[in-house]
Design a protein around this motif. Structure first.
Motif, PDB file in Angstrom:
ATOM      1  N   LEU A   1      18.774   4.894  14.978  1.00 11.63           N
ATOM      2  CA  LEU A   1      17.758   5.845  14.521  1.00 11.63           C
ATOM      3  C   LEU A   1      16.725   5.171  13.618  1.00 11.63           C
ATOM      4  CD1 LEU A   1      20.021   8.947  13.824  1.00 11.63           C
ATOM      5  CD2 LEU A   1      18.633   8.454  15.858  1.00 11.63           C
ATOM      6  N   LEU A   2      15.467   5.456  13.890  1.00  9.29           N
ATOM      7  CA  LEU A   2      14.365   4.801  13.195  1.00  9.29           C
ATOM      8  C   LEU A   2      14.325   5.172  11.718  1.00  9.29           C
ATOM      9  CD1 LEU A   2      11.630   5.396  15.922  1.00  9.29           C
ATOM     10  CD2 LEU A   2      13.156   3.444  15.686  1.00  9.29           C
ATOM     11  N   THR A   3      14.546   6.458  11.414  1.00  9.61           N
ATOM     12  CA  THR A   3      14.446   6.893  10.023  1.00  9.61           C
ATOM     13  C   THR A   3      15.728   6.638   9.240  1.00  9.61           C
ATOM     14  OG1 THR A   3      15.136   9.181  10.466  1.00  9.61           O
ATOM     15  CG2 THR A   3      12.793   8.690  10.681  1.00  9.61           C
ATOM     16  N   ALA A   4      16.722   6.046   9.895  1.00  8.17           N
ATOM     17  CA  ALA A   4      17.941   5.641   9.185  1.00  8.17           C
ATOM     18  C   ALA A   4      17.791   4.225   8.644  1.00  8.17           C
ATOM     19  CB  ALA A   4      19.146   5.711  10.118  1.00  8.17           C
ATOM     20  N   LYS A   5      16.809   3.496   9.141  1.00  8.44           N
ATOM     21  CA  LYS A   5      16.640   2.101   8.748  1.00  8.44           C
ATOM     22  C   LYS A   5      16.117   1.990   7.314  1.00  8.44           C
ATOM     23  CE  LYS A   5      15.842   0.367  13.424  1.00  8.44           C
ATOM     24  NZ  LYS A   5      17.080  -0.432  13.462  1.00  8.44           N
ATOM     25  N   PRO A   6      16.549   0.968   6.596  1.00  9.80           N
ATOM     26  CA  PRO A   6      16.018   0.736   5.248  1.00  9.80           C
ATOM     27  C   PRO A   6      14.510   0.491   5.324  1.00  9.80           C
ATOM     28  CG  PRO A   6      17.926  -0.654   5.689  1.00  9.80           C
ATOM     29  CD  PRO A   6      17.519  -0.056   6.994  1.00  9.80           C
ATOM     30  N   VAL A   7      13.786   0.893   4.295  1.00  7.89           N
ATOM     31  CA  VAL A   7      12.330   0.742   4.331  1.00  7.89           C
ATOM     32  C   VAL A   7      11.806   0.188   3.016  1.00  7.89           C
ATOM     33  CG1 VAL A   7      11.934   3.126   3.585  1.00  7.89           C
ATOM     34  CG2 VAL A   7      10.133   1.925   4.837  1.00  7.89           C
ATOM     35  N   ILE A   8      10.820  -0.681   3.139  1.00  9.26           N
ATOM     36  CA  ILE A   8      10.056  -1.163   1.990  1.00  9.26           C
ATOM     37  C   ILE A   8       8.636  -0.662   2.174  1.00  9.26           C
ATOM     38  CG2 ILE A   8       9.118  -3.182   0.794  1.00  9.26           C
ATOM     39  CD1 ILE A   8      11.517  -4.758   1.824  1.00  9.26           C
ATOM     40  N   TYR A   9       8.123   0.013   1.174  1.00 13.86           N
ATOM     41  CA  TYR A   9       6.733   0.466   1.237  1.00 13.86           C
ATOM     42  C   TYR A   9       5.857  -0.597   0.584  1.00 13.86           C
ATOM     43  CZ  TYR A   9       8.383   5.013   2.724  1.00 13.86           C
ATOM     44  OH  TYR A   9       8.963   6.030   3.445  1.00 13.86           O
ATOM     45  N   VAL A  10       4.859  -1.053   1.329  1.00 10.40           N
ATOM     46  CA  VAL A  10       3.896  -2.014   0.793  1.00 10.40           C
ATOM     47  C   VAL A  10       2.629  -1.250   0.443  1.00 10.40           C
ATOM     48  CG1 VAL A  10       2.406  -3.966   1.328  1.00 10.40           C
ATOM     49  CG2 VAL A  10       4.801  -4.013   2.024  1.00 10.40           C
ATOM     50  N   ALA A  11       2.344  -1.173  -0.854  1.00 14.58           N
ATOM     51  CA  ALA A  11       1.107  -0.538  -1.308  1.00 14.58           C
ATOM     52  C   ALA A  11       0.010  -1.582  -1.260  1.00 14.58           C
ATOM     53  CB  ALA A  11       1.289  -0.002  -2.728  1.00 14.58           C
ATOM     54  N   ASN A  12      -0.880  -1.460  -0.277  1.00 16.61           N
ATOM     55  CA  ASN A  12      -1.965  -2.416  -0.119  1.00 16.61           C
ATOM     56  C   ASN A  12      -3.132  -1.978  -0.999  1.00 16.61           C
ATOM     57  OD1 ASN A  12      -3.647  -4.459   0.760  1.00 16.61           O
ATOM     58  ND2 ASN A  12      -4.246  -3.375   2.642  1.00 16.61           N
ATOM     59  N   VAL A  13      -3.349  -2.717  -2.087  1.00 14.83           N
ATOM     60  CA  VAL A  13      -4.353  -2.326  -3.084  1.00 14.83           C
ATOM     61  C   VAL A  13      -5.559  -3.262  -3.054  1.00 14.83           C
ATOM     62  CG1 VAL A  13      -2.569  -1.371  -4.581  1.00 14.83           C
ATOM     63  CG2 VAL A  13      -3.288  -3.751  -4.899  1.00 14.83           C
ATOM     64  N   ASP A  14      -6.596  -2.864  -3.779  1.00 13.17           N
ATOM     65  CA  ASP A  14      -7.747  -3.740  -3.960  1.00 13.17           C
ATOM     66  C   ASP A  14      -7.377  -4.855  -4.922  1.00 13.17           C
ATOM     67  OD1 ASP A  14      -8.921  -2.795  -6.868  1.00 13.17           O
ATOM     68  OD2 ASP A  14      -7.998  -1.142  -5.749  1.00 13.17           O
ATOM     69  N   GLU A  15      -8.198  -5.888  -4.968  1.00 15.48           N
ATOM     70  CA  GLU A  15      -7.882  -7.061  -5.783  1.00 15.48           C
ATOM     71  C   GLU A  15      -7.717  -6.729  -7.263  1.00 15.48           C
ATOM     72  OE1 GLU A  15     -10.761 -10.071  -4.988  1.00 15.48           O
ATOM     73  OE2 GLU A  15     -10.173 -10.303  -2.880  1.00 15.48           O
ATOM     74  N   ALA A  16      -8.507  -5.763  -7.765  1.00 21.06           N
ATOM     75  CA  ALA A  16      -8.460  -5.425  -9.186  1.00 21.06           C
ATOM     76  C   ALA A  16      -7.166  -4.724  -9.580  1.00 21.06           C
ATOM     77  CB  ALA A  16      -9.656  -4.540  -9.548  1.00 21.06           C
ATOM     78  N   SER A  17      -6.451  -4.172  -8.595  1.00 22.71           N
ATOM     79  CA  SER A  17      -5.245  -3.380  -8.890  1.00 22.71           C
ATOM     80  C   SER A  17      -3.951  -4.110  -8.573  1.00 22.71           C
ATOM     81  CB  SER A  17      -5.287  -2.063  -8.100  1.00 22.71           C
ATOM     82  OG  SER A  17      -6.463  -1.342  -8.364  1.00 22.71           O
ATOM     83  N   VAL A  18      -4.039  -5.384  -8.215  1.00 23.32           N
ATOM     84  CA  VAL A  18      -2.861  -6.078  -7.694  1.00 23.32           C
ATOM     85  C   VAL A  18      -1.768  -6.283  -8.744  1.00 23.32           C
ATOM     86  CG1 VAL A  18      -3.686  -8.443  -8.115  1.00 23.32           C
ATOM     87  CG2 VAL A  18      -2.164  -7.974  -6.182  1.00 23.32           C
ATOM     88  N   THR A  19      -2.128  -6.345 -10.016  1.00 21.94           N
ATOM     89  CA  THR A  19      -1.104  -6.524 -11.055  1.00 21.94           C
ATOM     90  C   THR A  19      -0.731  -5.221 -11.749  1.00 21.94           C
ATOM     91  OG1 THR A  19      -2.811  -7.068 -12.693  1.00 21.94           O
ATOM     92  CG2 THR A  19      -1.767  -8.916 -11.520  1.00 21.94           C
ATOM     93  N   THR A  20      -1.627  -4.257 -11.730  1.00 20.29           N
ATOM     94  CA  THR A  20      -1.387  -3.018 -12.481  1.00 20.29           C
ATOM     95  C   THR A  20      -1.118  -1.803 -11.602  1.00 20.29           C
ATOM     96  OG1 THR A  20      -3.771  -2.538 -12.522  1.00 20.29           O
ATOM     97  CG2 THR A  20      -2.860  -3.804 -14.366  1.00 20.29           C
TER      98      THR A  20
END
Length: 365
Positions: free
Chosen positions: A196-215
């Motif tokens: 099942l697809l929704t049973a798989k572990p997931v990592i969410y990658v928040a793709n941000v702008d350069e100014a927000s990459v650390t904060t």
């Protein structure tokens, strides 16, 4: 065991930019190049400073790191579960992966059109979730129908499985992912064959702008709220920065580039570490004149099972394992010195392998 991760996301969220950066990572490719084995599949080596330590001490003929296979799963749009955007084909690819990396757009850019008209991480997540849930629901309903025929013969196990699958079906119909259910290991095994697809572990990658990459930013905070009830982790990455990093071949220049943005490591490395933590994986090593090599196993594996990733015969004919802790190997400088100092342990079948162990297996088949 090679780790396989599928990268999913709506169009224009930065998914392809991230994948292309991974596939073109020159810094990582200095000795162990990324290998494209299909147009949308690539293998990236797992960076591990411990390999460099062992290489200096052992001077082997070659060094073999462990790897992660990334699959760029394209075509996921609203209606994918019904075949929109070649959805069925790509949803099938997700079944084969160990974990899902869900890239979510967390940046504003008037030059990059959003498919829904505005940036909304929670909405984006819901669209992808819904398509995966529809596909899972289809698989669960087919399995229930098949088991009902068996249950008519009086099969108690079939009836028990139907009851469990009805719970899964109800959860999916309510918009919940299967990984949020509180099932035991035995219960999970009852539907593990469905992948099942929704049973798989997931990592969410928040793709941000350069100014927000650390904060981070408000979009990242919204995403955190949206995934609060899931067994999931979140990694903040700027795909555009990763694309620039991928073009830098010199290691020192690359580090200076990262420091300019206040970063200590690349997004790729953060993603790899998050994948290992999510899947509860560790690394042990084998070290000899011919080869120093890293091996990936699940935390908690005992020595015979850990040996099986080298060859199944190692597990079948397991006798003993010689174990040296990396700290002792580094301090004393060689295997012989560890033996003389009493720092080489002989372990049996019940030994639980620890992260960083240097192993040598004795076996007989």
């Amino acid at each position: 065991m090679a780790l396989k991760c599928g990268i999913v996301g709506l169009p224009n969220v930065g998914k392809s930019t991230l994948f292309n950066a991974l596939s073109n990572n020159k810094a990582e490719a200095a000795n162990f190049p990324f290998c494209t084995i299909e147009p949308n599949v690539g293998i990236v080596t797992v960076p591990d400073e411990r390999l460099q330590i062992l290489e200096k001490l052992v001077s082997p003929q070659r060094v073999m790191p462990t790897t992660i296979e990334f699959v760029d799963i394209a075509g996921l749009v609203k209606g994918a579960s019904k075949g929109e955007g070649l959805g069925n084909k790509f949803l099938g690819n997700i079944r084969e992966v160990d974990a899902i990396i869900h890239v979510v757009r967390c940046f504003e850019d008037e030059n990059v059109v959003h498919v829904a008209g505005s940036v909304d991480p929670a909405f984006d997540k819901e669209v992808i979730d819904t398509e995966l849930q529809y596909k899972d629901l289809e698989a669960v309903e087919k399995k229930i129908a098949k088991l009902q025929k068996v249950a008519k013969t009086g099969d108690a196990e079939a009836r028990a499985h139907i009851k469990l699958l009805e719970e899964v079906k109800e959860a999916l119909e309510s918009g919940a992912n299967v990984r949020t259910l509180q099932h035991t290991e035995d219960e999970i095994l009852a539907y593990a064959d469905l992948l099942l697809l929704t049973a798989k572990p997931v990592i969410y990658v928040a793709n941000v702008d350069e100014a927000s990459v650390t904060t981070g930013n408000s979009f990242v905070e919204a995403l955190k709220v949206a995934i609060a009830n899931e067994k999931a982790s979140i990694v903040i990455i700027s795909a555009s920065i990763e694309a620039d990093i991928a073009e830098i071949e010199d290691v020192e220049e690359r580090q200076l580039f990262l420091e300019e943005y206040g970063l200590s490591d690349s997004g790729l490395n953060k993603l790899i570490r998050a994948s290992y933590e999510l899947l509860n994986l560790i690394t042990y090593f084998t070290a000899g004149e011919q080869e120093v090599r890293a091996w990936t196993i699940e935390r908690g594996w005992k020595a015979p099972k850990a040996a099986s990733v080298i060859h199944t015969d190692f597990e079948k004919g397991f006798i003993k394992a010689e174990v040296i802790k990396l700290t002792n190997f580094e301090a004393l400088g060689s295997e012989q010195a560890c033996k003389e100092a009493g720092k080489l342990a002989i372990e049996g079948k019940d030994y639980v392998v620890e992260d960083g162990d240097i192993m040598h297996f004795r076996f007989n088949v």
